[in-house]
Design a protein around this motif. Structure first.
Motif, PDB file in Angstrom:
ATOM      1  N   LEU A 439       4.584  -7.480   3.660  1.00  0.00           N
ATOM      2  CA  LEU A 439       3.541  -8.219   4.378  1.00  0.00           C
ATOM      3  C   LEU A 439       2.886  -9.192   3.415  1.00  0.00           C
ATOM      4  O   LEU A 439       2.406  -8.796   2.352  1.00  0.00           O
ATOM      5  CB  LEU A 439       2.495  -7.260   4.955  1.00  0.00           C
ATOM      6  N   ILE A 440       2.884 -10.468   3.795  1.00  0.00           N
ATOM      7  CA  ILE A 440       2.222 -11.500   3.000  1.00  0.00           C
ATOM      8  C   ILE A 440       0.974 -11.940   3.750  1.00  0.00           C
ATOM      9  O   ILE A 440       1.056 -12.502   4.846  1.00  0.00           O
ATOM     10  CB  ILE A 440       3.171 -12.696   2.747  1.00  0.00           C
ATOM     11  N   ALA A 458      -1.408   0.946   5.275  1.00  0.00           N
ATOM     12  CA  ALA A 458      -0.159   0.181   5.294  1.00  0.00           C
ATOM     13  C   ALA A 458       0.740   0.584   4.128  1.00  0.00           C
ATOM     14  O   ALA A 458       1.958   0.761   4.290  1.00  0.00           O
ATOM     15  CB  ALA A 458      -0.453  -1.318   5.244  1.00  0.00           C
ATOM     16  N   HIS A 459       0.128   0.743   2.939  1.00  0.00           N
ATOM     17  CA  HIS A 459       0.910   1.169   1.776  1.00  0.00           C
ATOM     18  C   HIS A 459       1.572   2.520   2.034  1.00  0.00           C
ATOM     19  O   HIS A 459       2.751   2.726   1.709  1.00  0.00           O
ATOM     20  CB  HIS A 459       0.014   1.280   0.532  1.00  0.00           C
ATOM     21  N   LYS A 460       0.823   3.451   2.622  1.00  0.00           N
ATOM     22  CA  LYS A 460       1.364   4.793   2.912  1.00  0.00           C
ATOM     23  C   LYS A 460       2.495   4.733   3.929  1.00  0.00           C
ATOM     24  O   LYS A 460       3.371   5.595   3.951  1.00  0.00           O
ATOM     25  CB  LYS A 460       0.253   5.708   3.418  1.00  0.00           C
ATOM     26  N   GLN A 461       2.480   3.710   4.779  1.00  0.00           N
ATOM     27  CA  GLN A 461       3.540   3.557   5.789  1.00  0.00           C
ATOM     28  C   GLN A 461       4.782   2.879   5.198  1.00  0.00           C
ATOM     29  O   GLN A 461       5.770   2.674   5.881  1.00  0.00           O
ATOM     30  CB  GLN A 461       3.007   2.734   6.972  1.00  0.00           C
ATOM     31  N   GLY A 462       4.733   2.546   3.905  1.00  0.00           N
ATOM     32  CA  GLY A 462       5.894   1.936   3.248  1.00  0.00           C
ATOM     33  C   GLY A 462       5.909   0.430   3.301  1.00  0.00           C
ATOM     34  O   GLY A 462       6.975  -0.180   3.123  1.00  0.00           O
ATOM     35  N   ILE A 463       4.760  -0.190   3.545  1.00  0.00           N
ATOM     36  CA  ILE A 463       4.675  -1.651   3.603  1.00  0.00           C
ATOM     37  C   ILE A 463       4.130  -2.167   2.271  1.00  0.00           C
ATOM     38  O   ILE A 463       3.049  -1.762   1.834  1.00  0.00           O
ATOM     39  CB  ILE A 463       3.768  -2.109   4.763  1.00  0.00           C
ATOM     40  N   THR A 464       4.863  -3.035   1.632  1.00  0.00           N
ATOM     41  CA  THR A 464       4.421  -3.667   0.391  1.00  0.00           C
ATOM     42  C   THR A 464       3.633  -4.926   0.734  1.00  0.00           C
ATOM     43  O   THR A 464       4.127  -5.785   1.463  1.00  0.00           O
ATOM     44  CB  THR A 464       5.622  -4.033  -0.490  1.00  0.00           C
ATOM     45  N   ILE A 465       2.417  -5.036   0.211  1.00  0.00           N
ATOM     46  CA  ILE A 465       1.548  -6.169   0.551  1.00  0.00           C
ATOM     47  C   ILE A 465       1.397  -7.111  -0.644  1.00  0.00           C
ATOM     48  O   ILE A 465       1.080  -6.681  -1.757  1.00  0.00           O
ATOM     49  CB  ILE A 465       0.152  -5.694   1.006  1.00  0.00           C
ATOM     50  N   PHE A 466       1.665  -8.388  -0.397  1.00  0.00           N
ATOM     51  CA  PHE A 466       1.318  -9.461  -1.316  1.00  0.00           C
ATOM     52  C   PHE A 466       0.134 -10.203  -0.715  1.00  0.00           C
ATOM     53  O   PHE A 466       0.201 -10.633   0.453  1.00  0.00           O
ATOM     54  CB  PHE A 466       2.479 -10.439  -1.495  1.00  0.00           C
ATOM     55  N   SER A 467      -0.948 -10.354  -1.466  1.00  0.00           N
ATOM     56  CA  SER A 467      -2.108 -11.096  -0.951  1.00  0.00           C
ATOM     57  C   SER A 467      -2.178 -12.456  -1.624  1.00  0.00           C
ATOM     58  O   SER A 467      -2.024 -12.572  -2.844  1.00  0.00           O
ATOM     59  CB  SER A 467      -3.397 -10.309  -1.179  1.00  0.00           C
ATOM     60  N   ALA A 480      -7.672  -5.476  -3.593  1.00  0.00           N
ATOM     61  CA  ALA A 480      -7.781  -4.259  -2.779  1.00  0.00           C
ATOM     62  C   ALA A 480      -6.646  -4.189  -1.762  1.00  0.00           C
ATOM     63  O   ALA A 480      -6.148  -3.107  -1.433  1.00  0.00           O
ATOM     64  CB  ALA A 480      -9.134  -4.226  -2.069  1.00  0.00           C
ATOM     65  N   MET A 481      -6.234  -5.350  -1.251  1.00  0.00           N
ATOM     66  CA  MET A 481      -5.149  -5.373  -0.262  1.00  0.00           C
ATOM     67  C   MET A 481      -3.776  -5.225  -0.908  1.00  0.00           C
ATOM     68  O   MET A 481      -2.854  -4.643  -0.322  1.00  0.00           O
ATOM     69  CB  MET A 481      -5.191  -6.695   0.522  1.00  0.00           C
ATOM     70  N   SER A 482      -3.597  -5.732  -2.111  1.00  0.00           N
ATOM     71  CA  SER A 482      -2.277  -5.819  -2.742  1.00  0.00           C
ATOM     72  C   SER A 482      -1.717  -4.453  -3.114  1.00  0.00           C
ATOM     73  O   SER A 482      -2.446  -3.516  -3.414  1.00  0.00           O
ATOM     74  CB  SER A 482      -2.361  -6.670  -4.013  1.00  0.00           C
ATOM     75  N   SER A 483      -0.400  -4.388  -3.147  1.00  0.00           N
ATOM     76  CA  SER A 483       0.298  -3.199  -3.640  1.00  0.00           C
ATOM     77  C   SER A 483       0.247  -3.179  -5.159  1.00  0.00           C
ATOM     78  O   SER A 483      -0.070  -4.168  -5.806  1.00  0.00           O
ATOM     79  CB  SER A 483       1.747  -3.212  -3.160  1.00  0.00           C
ATOM     80  N   PHE A 491      -2.090 -13.382  -5.612  1.00  0.00           N
ATOM     81  CA  PHE A 491      -1.989 -14.801  -5.947  1.00  0.00           C
ATOM     82  C   PHE A 491      -3.263 -15.510  -5.482  1.00  0.00           C
ATOM     83  O   PHE A 491      -3.833 -15.172  -4.438  1.00  0.00           O
ATOM     84  CB  PHE A 491      -0.766 -15.434  -5.263  1.00  0.00           C
ATOM     85  N   PHE A 492      -3.680 -16.518  -6.264  1.00  0.00           N
ATOM     86  CA  PHE A 492      -4.887 -17.263  -5.885  1.00  0.00           C
ATOM     87  C   PHE A 492      -4.765 -18.721  -6.309  1.00  0.00           C
ATOM     88  O   PHE A 492      -4.277 -19.030  -7.405  1.00  0.00           O
ATOM     89  CB  PHE A 492      -6.135 -16.654  -6.528  1.00  0.00           C
ATOM     90  N   THR A 493      -5.210 -19.620  -5.421  1.00  0.00           N
ATOM     91  CA  THR A 493      -5.280 -21.042  -5.744  1.00  0.00           C
ATOM     92  C   THR A 493      -6.547 -21.634  -5.141  1.00  0.00           C
ATOM     93  O   THR A 493      -6.984 -21.209  -4.062  1.00  0.00           O
ATOM     94  CB  THR A 493      -4.043 -21.800  -5.222  1.00  0.00           C
TER      95      THR A 493
END
Length: 518
Positions: A439-440, A458-467, A480-483, A491-493
């Protein structure tokens, strides 16, 4: 008129594929075993005689008429006989043979012994026994000075027998061949020979090169271009590279093997005549077999003691090459991941910046092989509310998925990122397995609700999050959201125009995580 040179060694031990219309007159040897295809009774084959047949007759048609060949086809032994007078007409097993007053040569089809028939039916007919063997196979053979002319000829016989059992064809496996020497030489591509007879003759005509055993160079050469669609590679078909080595390689295999794995190529290493104890000091890398193969689990490594004892290894090796479930390297991040895009549609983004976000996500999607059996793309837009723009299974090709991304209309509203993560977890990824779900999240501001709880779920459900944060998005919320590890998933810009710089590291990050988890 079909003509076969039956004198090659391989043709004595493996039934040679013929067509329903191949005639006895096409044989050049007194006794030979042929392999008849299925359903020859449906062809209008010409058969003259009963029991003994005029050489102008169809071999397979005569075998059906004599009752030794059924509708499924199979092997038949054929004895060539002298010509005779008065070939008798009769009707048997669905074939009406004709009378003929005289012909200059005859033949007699003979049933094979039961043990040979049963063995041949399981080894020489993989196209019938394993209809799912639709692999693209590159054979990398040893043509170095190590092997020498005599063993090179034995190697040719071995791969010819293997090719005969694999039974190439439009809906079966395709085979191409590369010789490893000082420099690799492509002898023929995957689509040059798609008929068994043509392929076996091409193998028979291979010339010995000599030189160093630069197997690493040959693997690299094959991995880089051999399986491309321009060179005949079929989209969606498993890629297999079978590498034969006599003794040990002259160069390193590490980098080439890594490229092959990353390219979704299943490398098998067939090592013949392993180094003797007194030769080990000459071997550059004693673990070359472990490093070369797709996975060091015993399945992809196949040692054979000697070129003089290869025949018994043909059947088990063929079964491995055709084992779809065993081909672990076919699944790469590019053709296996589910990627969800969670898109901030709040008022602070603005319509122009929203289009930049969509182009950024389209750039990520473009890196993957989106198809019904490959990677999948889905998208959710959120404000205070959530909207499923399209699901992971809605588009089965890349162009349609990217066009759907670009058509998303801007919602405008508030920012509830936590609720959006929960919604996406439940509605976008509800039918997918763990280990390949990504999930991005793209947002430009602070969420009005908690993001930690939904992200952990989401992490426990096996979803890798990129924020991915833009402008005023708080770094604490993004992390806090990121894996884990947070630094490589956050990432930030400051500007929306800077999003495009994140495409390569995001794609690499997805592939890194997929490889580690699978």
């Amino acid at each position: 008129m079909e003509y076969f040179d039956w004198t090659a060694t391989v043709f004595h031990s493996v039934p040679y594929p013929v067509t329903c219309t191949t005639r006895g007159a096409d044989l050049t040897q007194d006794t030979v075993v042929v392999l008849c295809p299925p359903q020859c009774t449906q062809w209008r084959t010409s058969v003259f005689g009963t029991g003994v047949y005029a050489a102008v007759s169809s071999i397979c048609g005569a075998a059906v008429h004599r009752g030794i060949l059924g509708p499924a086809g199979g092997p038949v032994r054929v004895h060539r006989l002298q010509g005779r007078h008065n070939y008798i007409s009769s009707y048997a097993h669905g074939i009406h043979s004709q009378a003929l007053s005289h012909w200059t040569a005859s033949f007699k089809p003979i049933n094979l012994p039961q043990e040979l028939t049963s063995e041949t039916s399981t080894t020489a007919l993989p196209a019938a026994a394993r209809p799912d063997c639709q692999m693209d196979i590159a054979m990398v053979i040893d043509s170095s000075s190590n092997i020498g002319q005599r063993r090179f000829n034995l190697q040719k016989n071995f791969i010819a027998k293997l090719a005969a059992m694999l039974r190439v064809g439009p809906i079966g496996p395709h085979i191409g061949l590369i010789q490893a020497s000082d420099s690799p030489r492509t002898e023929f591509l995957l689509t040059n020979y798609t008929q068994p007879k043509e392929l076996l003759f091409a193998i028979k005509e291979l010339a010995y090169l000599g030189g160093d055993s630069n197997t690493g160079k040959a693997i690299m050469h094959t991995a880089e271009t051999f399986f491309s669609q321009e060179n005949g590679g079929r989209r969606g078909h498993p890629r297999v590279m079978m590498v034969l080595i006599d003794g040990w390689p002259s160069d390193d295999l590490d980098q080439a093997a890594m490229l092959a794995r990353e390219s979704g190529i299943n490398v098998f290493l067939v090592s013949v005549a392993k180094p003797a104890p007194e030769e080990l000091s000459m071997v550059r890398d004693k673990d070359f077999m472990k490093k070369a193969v797709c996975k060091d689990n015993g399945f992809f490594s196949y040692p054979i003691p000697s070129w003089f004892s290869t025949t018994k290894h043909i059947r088990p090796l063929t079964q491995r090459l055709c084992s779809l479930d065993g081909l672990l390297c076919s699944k790469t991040c590019y053709n296996s991941v589910n990627i969800g895009f969670l898109i901030d549609g709040s008022s602070s983004v603005g319509d122009g910046n929203f289009q930049l976000v969509l182009e950024f996500l389209a750039g990520i999607a473009r890196s993957f092989e989106v198809s019904d059996v490959g990677a999948h793309i889905g998208a959710v837009q959120f404000t205070y509310e959530q909207r499923l723009e399209f699901g992971l299974s809605d588009y089965s090709n890349k162009d349609d998925a990217i066009n759907a991304l670009r058509r998303i209309s801007y919602m405008s509203g508030g920012t509830s990122t936590g609720s959006a993560i929960s919604y996406t977890t439940q509605n976008l990824f509800r039918r997918t397995g763990p280990g390949r779900n990504f999930l991005i999240v793209v947002t430009d501001g602070q969420s009005y609700d908690d993001v930690r709880g939904p992200a952990m779920a989401a992490h426990k459900q096996g979803i890798t999050i990129f924020s991915v944060g833009v402008a005023w998005a708080p770094l604490d919320d993004l992390k806090a959201m990121s894996s884990e590890p947070k630094d490589t998933h956050t990432f930030f810009t400051r500007e929306f125009s800077g999003l495009s710089e994140f495409i390569p590291p995001l794609v690499r990050g997805i592939c890194r995580d997929f490889t580690e988890n699978n």
